[in-house]
Design a protein around this motif. Structure first.
Motif, short mmCIF file in Angstrom:
data_model
loop_
_atom_site.label_atom_id
_atom_site.label_comp_id
_atom_site.label_asym_id
_atom_site.label_seq_id
_atom_site.Cartn_x
_atom_site.Cartn_y
_atom_site.Cartn_z
N PRO B 162 0.85 -1.20 0.00
CA PRO B 162 0.00 0.00 0.00
C PRO B 162 0.87 1.24 0.00
CG PRO B 162 -0.58 -1.51 1.78
CD PRO B 162 0.70 -1.99 1.22
N GLN B 163 0.54 2.16 -0.90
CA GLN B 163 1.31 3.40 -0.99
C GLN B 163 0.35 4.56 -0.79
OE1 GLN B 163 2.96 2.40 -4.82
NE2 GLN B 163 4.86 3.39 -4.22
N SER B 186 1.24 10.49 -16.23
CA SER B 186 2.31 10.30 -15.24
C SER B 186 2.62 8.82 -15.05
CB SER B 186 1.89 10.90 -13.91
OG SER B 186 0.73 10.24 -13.44
N ARG B 187 1.83 7.94 -15.65
CA ARG B 187 2.02 6.51 -15.50
C ARG B 187 1.83 6.04 -14.06
NH1 ARG B 187 0.61 5.91 -19.66
NH2 ARG B 187 1.74 5.85 -21.62
N SER B 188 1.20 6.86 -13.25
CA SER B 188 0.81 6.36 -11.95
C SER B 188 -0.68 6.64 -11.82
CB SER B 188 1.60 7.05 -10.84
OG SER B 188 0.99 8.25 -10.47
N VAL B 189 -1.32 5.91 -10.94
CA VAL B 189 -2.77 6.02 -10.86
C VAL B 189 -3.18 7.45 -10.46
CG1 VAL B 189 -2.83 5.22 -8.49
CG2 VAL B 189 -4.84 4.94 -9.93
N GLU B 190 -4.28 7.93 -11.04
CA GLU B 190 -4.81 9.23 -10.65
C GLU B 190 -6.22 9.04 -10.10
OE1 GLU B 190 -4.54 11.94 -13.92
OE2 GLU B 190 -2.34 11.93 -13.89
N VAL B 191 -6.50 9.77 -9.04
CA VAL B 191 -7.82 9.65 -8.41
C VAL B 191 -8.58 10.95 -8.64
CG1 VAL B 191 -9.03 9.22 -6.26
CG2 VAL B 191 -6.80 8.17 -6.66
N ASP B 203 -2.61 12.36 -7.39
CA ASP B 203 -1.75 11.22 -7.75
C ASP B 203 -0.68 11.07 -6.66
OD1 ASP B 203 0.16 13.11 -8.18
OD2 ASP B 203 0.27 12.83 -10.35
N ALA B 204 0.34 10.28 -6.95
CA ALA B 204 1.32 9.96 -5.91
C ALA B 204 2.01 11.22 -5.38
CB ALA B 204 2.34 8.98 -6.44
N ALA B 205 2.16 12.21 -6.26
CA ALA B 205 2.98 13.35 -5.86
C ALA B 205 2.18 14.58 -5.45
CB ALA B 205 3.92 13.71 -7.01
#
Lengths: 660, 824
Positions: B162-163, B186-191, B203-205
């Motif tokens: 989990p991140q 960004s190749r990371s999941v976006e909510v 997103d992650a950042a």
């Protein structure tokens, strides 16, 4: 997958591209800016396929070396990029993660990228330190790194000491995995030949992996199912020749006399680069686009990195030549460039002429810069080769290689010790003697040992013990080697150098250095055994012609080692000869018919387990050139790493001193 | 047979069709409105569990127990998971039909392949503390929304980690959704979080407010290709915007007061709004159509190319009519495909019009054939599939040249599709989904449903490997069978033996997990990969076998791994015994211990009676020691180890010498106030000479029996380096030199003192005349060289010298030549 359809030959550029793509993808997977922590030895390797500026484009902010223990908390994301084989490295990572976590106020995201694979031991160590759950773990399957188009290296710096000092087979396994990947891409090596006990181990492992591959492919859902239909013999690669370094230590120990070899001996090439004083290069300003796009921190102002690869204008034509011919070649080039320049100045130019000149200008300037660099390097090397110590050393070496009685050179070696020449130089000569005559007489050896300990320090008790473990410097024992008929059976433990020197013509008296006609030119007389072994397979008629000068003797025919079996039994280590057929004989036969007579140029892969020297590379390129002329075949060299005599002996040399 | 267009509906300028896949799905008593229903992607299984927030009628004790029920799309119960662990917040599926159940306290249970037991993992501390409010799933991961508006993402299930994503804004989240990583820049999941009147992208950042004002949004949904977002506003409007929030694409007014229960995408170009028993289909440009002929509660199960609609009685597939189908069947279509289809009908009626039709489309007949083949793939009715393929086949026969590969492939695929769509299997997969899912994973789904026979048949038909099916069968067998171990093992081995690529290790692992250790070991013996056997062998306690297998595999990592485990489990002495007979293991232990556990190594060398190694280890410690006494002590111990045997006398002497040297150096440091410790014997000598301590140097020479030759060299080099010319001149008066006089000449000349160097030339008596001439010349003394030649009466040499000489030397040589002539 069977043979790559489009591949005419092994394409090393593909490997480079893939490595870069894979790495960047892994970096991209971590969102935002990140700090990168590298193992020091990896920095150069990575520099071979990706530039630092590219890493920056992918969000890398700062680069740290793991060994420096100075990872800071300036970025939330920290990526470790390390080799996973070594438990010590893993422990360091675990400690640093703990350290950063405890010292920093922000919540860090750690990622670890293991090269070339994630190991069980790494998981176990991380778990013991309680950080396994803290980091995202991925792997970068980096095995072969192409150094040149015909040279692929695993860049395993420690493989020589692992294999021969610690007898640890890690690099055999790594080599097998790398070669297996090659087979997956280009098809099975139709024939595997090799010499040496580790070569045998490697060949066995390849066989085993091949049978396990079936199961692996099917239980790994990420792979395409196509692979599980088994491999078929390659249409590109003709054979794999494995040379175990142990078979031929003398070639490593001898001083290389090619240009590249001497550069390596004097400056130490690492990852296609050398670091030299700017004064050597005639104070030339750094070129605008400096190639050293690696992760190195800026070096001291007086040192400069010089890239040595085929991007250089002159280097490819210089590197494999005997150093004796470098001076004249450089002179010629200088004159040519000068006359070009004068032509421009003198003649009245039409606009068209001028334009064509201007378009050539960049390449002309590059050539001039390159000329300046190489003149500087050659002069620096010349200083060494002209010295009295160098010629004394060379005299001993050439005498030993030519097969003269070793006791005649003992006095010279003793003198060299007394004159305080570098320890490695002395050790190389002694090891050379020991290897060539299967040990040094106990009494002489003890005396040499005493002199070395006194001259270089008693800590070298450890050095000498390690050299003995490697088998480089051993006392002569009565039951060793060819004198004992019973030991002459399979698994020969020593090489009968006198016989082999004769039967493979390892020493050539009238060697031609300027326009070489034999591989012996790389050592000005000595033809490396390793390369002769390759010639046994690829240049049978040439080699037998060298030995049998009598007319009418027919050259041996047939594949593999055929015709040289006798000689091989006189060389230490097991002999390997395996033919690999596809699972489905019909299918491979059908493929063969489909291909018909259009037999493309074939490639022989020569793999050096335990390292290859630049001199051998030069010699093999020479052989490859001859093959290409006669039959369109060529050689691709694979190796665990590039080695030199100093590096080989250095594996044993104790670096600490008393009470520092 | 009904017409193909019977179930078509026109929405704007496009057609949509509802295909009835199965009927009488569930027990009519099942109150579907009280259940939450989620479907696996690619027409996979459907999970039902009771919505705790709804009131439901009491029906006796057996239903009171809550459970998660897995059904096929045709309503066949695959598995019932009884549930007693906390409140379920979300249930979702991954691409490979892995069921994920998330509870209130952040525990996630992951059920792979519909059959096996779960593996749990936790979403972390925050989830435990604040609770999970909801989860959104995509094909390979999910995001959980916690009670404190924090977002936690899990991106893989094989190793879930989990991140935490960037922190989201406070305020009530009205609706939310995720854009899968494969579709974001960004190749990371976006909510996407609908909070207050706007939408935040997290997103992650970072977290960014997109600045919309038309909220609050009751529903938010992302299209399957991640390019579009649909929003449902409070005033009953549906908006479609691009997922980068740049373009507003269409708007639709639902004119319904109650907000819909659900809003989902149907393919990439339409949206479905669902109320209790009515759905609205909204196409591009706000065109819409209503379907209100459902007589019970409706659930929407979105897929990549359409949407499945599930009620108690039917399971339907709603999709945009595929282009090829529209071309062939649309009323009034004059496309070549449609004409070709007509031609076949005419042919059946034996009408000559058939040929007219063919002539009409002659020029693009190949295109017509292609269209018919493609349209066949889109049909669920076997009758129409046949009709279309027949048309294609007819068209093909008229063509001179046509590549039939597509046609053949399509017939094969259709056979497979029809087989799995059969209601007992219940996989109503569309052609599009089949291509995306891949045949291999379709087979895996059959295996998951324990349809081994069909899986085998399909694999053989499509030439896929069958090993996975056998392995799965065997695993299931091991789990469920109660027969005794021997016969079970025998049965499995009989079935699996000789099959390519079968991994016995997996079967053995299943047996081990079931607690059948003996069976596991027996099965393991059939595993072809040595390496794979190792972990299981370790867990069943067969350590030494594991070690042998690890060594056999050649993988040093594995060997090391086993060794680390062994070391933990075994007493040291037996550990040493175990590795002793295995050289590879020994070398790995040695090389790893060198840098982490030297004490272990000492014990090992002691037990193994490897004295030299033990002694060297102590010497190495001596080197690491910080002061002379400690180093000397260590060396004493090192020497003691070797003293008993006379084989090592030389090394004992060396070790003693080393200590002696340290003592000497210590004394010199005290006396001379210069650093000496750390130097070698020769270096010490050199330094003593350089500092002018000849007496001391001679003492060292005798003490360490340094040979005269060596000493002479050291002295010479030391003196030259310090330019001690007087001492050197003194030496030139000596009668004998251990190294001859030439080195003196060379070294001094090298230092640039020609005058002093020349003193040594006459002493080099053993050299040839020519060499001596050369030496003289090097010193710039041509006349001396001349004298040399004169002495040897070598006229040629003199002549040659004359050419080189200048000034007075030339005259000298002339004189000498004359002298030589005279003498003759």
């Amino acid at each position: 997958m069977a043979a790559h359809p489009a591949a005419k030959a092994i394409n090393t550029q593909e490997i480079t591209d893939k490595a870069r793509r894979d790495l960047l993808q892994l970096l991209e997977a971590v969102r935002g800016k990140k700090n990168l922590v590298l193992e020091r030895s990896l920095a150069g390797t990575i520099g071979l396929f990706v530039k630092f500026s590219t890493l920056q484009e992918y969000g890398v902010d700062k680069v740290f070396f793991l060994e420096n223990h100075n990872v800071d908390s300036s970025q939330r994301n920290v990526i470790f990029l390390l080799r996973g084989d070594n438990a010590k490295t893993v422990r360091t990572v675990a400690e640093q993660i703990k350290l950063v976590r405890s010292e920093s106020k922000i919540d860090h995201e750690f990622s670890i990228i293991w090269i070339p694979r994630r190991t069980r031991v790494s998981d176990m160590v991380l778990e013991e330190h309680g950080v396994l759950g803290e980091a995202t773990i991925s792997e970068l399957a980096l095995y072969f790194v192409p150094l040149e188009q015909d040279l692929m290296s695993l860049e395993l710096e420690s493989s020589f000491s692992d294999l021969y000092l610690r007898k640890e087979p890690t690099s055999v396994f790594a080599s097998a995995t790398a070669l297996m990947r090659l087979q997956k891409q280009y098809g099975l090596f139709p024939r595997i030949l090799g010499k040496g006990d580790n070569a045998k181990r490697l060949a066995d492992l390849l066989q085993r992996m091949r049978s396990e591959e079936d199961v692996n492919a099917s239980s790994d859902p990420s792979k395409t199912y196509l692979t599980s239909f088994g491999l078929t013999p390659s249409s590109v690669v003709e054979n794999l020749i494995i040379i175990d370094r142990e078979v031929d230590f003398p070639t490593v120990l001898a001083t290389q006399l090619t240009y590249q070899g001497l550069i390596d001996e004097n400056f130490g090439i690492s990852n296609n680069q050398i670091e030299v004083d700017t004064s050597v290069l005639g104070g030339a300003p750094a070129p605008p686009q400096q190639q050293s796009g690696t992760a190195q921190p800026p070096t001291a102002a007086t040192k400069r990195k010089v890239p040595l690869d085929s991007s250089d204008k002159l280097y490819p034509s210089l590197r494999d030549a005997n150093f004796a011919t470098i001076g004249p070649t450089l002179n010629q080039t200088a004159r040519r460039l000068q006359s070009d320049q004068q032509n421009i100045k003198q003649q009245d130019q039409s606009i068209a002429d001028l334009r064509s000149f201007v378009s050539k200008l960049p390449s002309y300037q590059a050539e001039q810069a390159s000329l300046k660099t190489h003149t500087g390097l050659a002069e620096e090397i010349l200083k060494v080769t002209r010295s009295e110590v160098f010629s004394a050393m060379l005299e001993v070496q050439q005498n030993l290689l030519a097969g003269s009685d070793p006791s005649t050179v003992h006095e010279n070696i003793e003198e060299l010790i007394a004159r305080d020449v570098p320890l490695k130089t002395v050790l190389r000569l002694l090891c050379l003697e020991s290897c060539l005559s299967n040990g040094i007489r106990s009494r002489d050896l003890e005396s040499f040992k005493r002199q070395i300990l006194q001259a270089y320090g008693f800590q070298h008790i450890l050095t000498l013990a390690d050299l003995e473990k490697i088998g480089l410097l051993v006392p002569r024992e009565s039951h060793r080697g060819y004198l004992n008929p019973i030991a002459g059976a399979a698994g020969q433990t020593a090489t009968d150098w006198n016989a082999v020197r004769k039967s493979l013509n390892l020493w050539i008296d009238d060697v031609q250095e300027t326009d070489p006609n034999d591989t012996a030119y790389v050592f000005s007389g000595y033809a490396p055994l390793s390369v002769r072994l390759v010639q046994c397979i690829l240049q049978k008629s040439y080699l037998s012609g060298l030995v049998n000068t009598r007319p009418g003797s027919t050259p041996p025919t047939g594949g593999g080692w055929k015709g040289f079996e006798d000689t091989l039994t006189r060389i230490r280590g097991a002999t390997v000869d395996v033919t690999q057929k596809g699972h489905d004989a019909d299918a491979s036969h059908a493929r063969k018919t489909l291909r018909g007579s259009k037999e493309g140029p074939k490639v022989s892969v020569v793999f050096f387990l335990g390292g290859v020297t630049y001199a051998e590379i030069a010699a093999l390129r020479f052989v490859s050139g001859q093959l290409e002329k006669s039959s369109g075949r060529r050689i691709v060299i694979g190796t665990t790493h590039v080695i030199s005599g100093n590096r080989a002996v250095g594996a044993a040399v104790e670096k600490r001193k008393f009470v520092e | 047979m009904s017409k193909a267009t019977a179930d078509w509906t026109r929405v704007g300028d496009r057609f949509y069709r509802r295909t009835q896949l199965y009927d009488s799905i569930f027990d009519p008593d099942l109150e579907l409105e009280n259940y939450i229903v989620t479907g696996a992607p690619y027409s996979g299984a459907v999970a039902l569990y009771r919505d705790e927030s709804k009131i439901y009628s009491f029906r006796g004790s057996q239903t009171a127990k809550s459970s998660i029920d897995l059904y096929s799309c045709a309503g066949k119960l695959i598995r019932r998971i009884t549930w007693d662990k906390g409140r379920i917040v979300a249930v979702g599926w991954s691409e490979e039909e892995r069921l994920l159940v998330v509870t209130n306290d952040g525990t996630v249970r992951s059920y792979a392949d519909l059959q096996s037991d779960f593996s749990p993992f936790s979403l972390g501390h925050d989830a435990e503390e604040y609770g999970v409010r909801g989860c959104k799933f995509w094909s390979t991961g999910f995001v959980a929304l916690l009670g404190n508006n924090k977002l936690v993402a899990v991106t893989r299930y094989d190793e879930p980690r989990p991140q935490a994503l960037a922190s989201a804004p406070v305020g009530e989240v009205i609706s939310w959704t995720v854009i899968p990583p494969e579709y974001t820049s960004s190749r990371s999941v976006e909510v996407l979080l609908a909070v207050d009147g706007t939408v935040h992208v997290v997103d992650a950042a970072e977290c960014e407010d997109r600045g919309l004002q038309a909220g609050p949004f009751r529903h938010i949904s992302v299209s399957p290709n991640g390019k579009f977002i649909s929003l449902y506003t409070d005033d009953g409007k549906v908006w479609v915007i691009s997922s980068d929030f740049q373009d507003r694409l269409s708007e639709y007014e639902s004119k319904v007061k109650t907000p819909p229960k659900d809003l989902q995408w149907c393919g990439n170009n339409a949206i479905v709004l669902a109320w209790e028993d009515e759905i609205h289909l909204v196409g591009p440009n706000g065109a819409a159509s209503k379907f209100d002929d459902y007589n019970s509660f409706v659930h929407l199960l979105p897929d990549i190319d359409g949407i499945r609609i599930l009620t108690n009685t039917v399971c339907e597939f709603l999709q945009k009519v595929p282009d090829s189908t529209e071309e062939v069947y649309r009323v009034g279509s004059t496309s070549p495909g449609s004409v070709l289809l007509d031609a076949v009908e005419q042919l059946d009626k034996k009408s000559p019009k058939a040929d007219d039709n063919i002539q009409m489309i002659r020029s693009n007949l190949d295109e017509a054939v292609d269209v018919c083949v493609r349209a066949a793939g889109q049909e669920y009715s076997v009758h129409r599939q046949k009709q279309l393929l027949k048309a294609a086949s007819f068209g093909k026969s008229v063509l001179d040249l046509y590549n039939s590969d597509d046609f053949v492939d399509m017939t094969e695929v259709l056979r497979v599709l029809n087989a799995v769509r059969f209601y007992e299997i219940g996989l109503p997969i569309s052609y599009e989904q089949y291509i995306r899912l891949t045949p291999e994973r379709l087979v895996q789904r059959l295996v998951n449903r324990q349809e081994y026979l069909l899986a085998l048949k399909v694999s053989e038909f499509l030439h896929l490997p069958v090993d996975r099916i056998y392995v799965n069968w065997a695993r299931q067998k091991v789990r469920s069978s109660s027969t005794d171990e021997d016969s079970l093992c025998e049965e499995i081995v009989r079935k699996l033996n000789g099959k390519r690529g079968v991994s016995f290790e997996e079967v053995a692992h299943a047996a081990y997990d079931e607690g059948r250790g003996k069976l596991a070991t027996e099965l393991l013996e059939h595993e072809p990969r040595a390496g794979k056997q190792v972990p299981l062998l370790l867990s069943v306690g067969e350590e030494s076998v594991a070690l042998d297998k690890a060594i056999e595999s050649g993988d040093t990592d594995l060997v090391f791994y086993v060794l680390l485990n062994l070391k933990k489990k075994m007493p040291l002495s037996s550990f040493f015994r175990t590795i002793n007979s295995r050289p590879v293991a020994t070398s790995i232990v040695e090389s790893s211990a060198i840098d982490q556990d030297q004490e272990l190594l000492k014990d090992f060398y002691y037990q193994d009676d490897r004295r030299v190694d033990g002694s060297n280890l102590l010497l190495s410690e001596a080197l690491a020691a910080g002061d002379i006494n400690a180093a000397a002590d260590k060396m004493k111990m090192a020497a003691k180890l070797l003293r008993d045997s006379k084989d090592y006398t030389a090394q004992v002497v060396a070790l003693e010498d080393a200590q002696k040297l340290l003592r000497f150096q210590e004394a010199f440091e005290k006396d001379l106030n210069e650093p000496f410790v750390g130097l070698s014997v020769n270096e010490t000598l050199s330094k003593l000479i350089k500092t002018g301590n000849m007496k001391r140097s001679q003492k060292v020479q005798t003490e360490f029996k340094v040979s005269d030759k060596t000493f002479s060299w050291i002295r010479l080099r030391a003196l030259v380096s310090r330019r001690y010319w007087i001492e050197l001149e003194e030496l030139s008066k000596g009668k004998k030199s251990a190294i001859g006089w030439e080195p003196y000449f060379n070294e001094i000349l090298g230092a640039g003192n020609t005058k002093l160097a020349s003193l040594f030339i006459p002493k080099c008596t053993h050299l040839a005349m020519a060499e001596r001439i050369e030496m003289w010349l090097k010193c710039g003394l041509a006349n001396k060289a001349g004298e040399e030649a004169l002495k040897a009466k070598d006229r040629n040499a003199l002549e040659e010298l004359r050419t080189k000489a200048t000034g007075s030397a030339q005259l000298d040589i002339d004189r000498m030549i004359a002298q030589l002539q005279k003498g003759r």
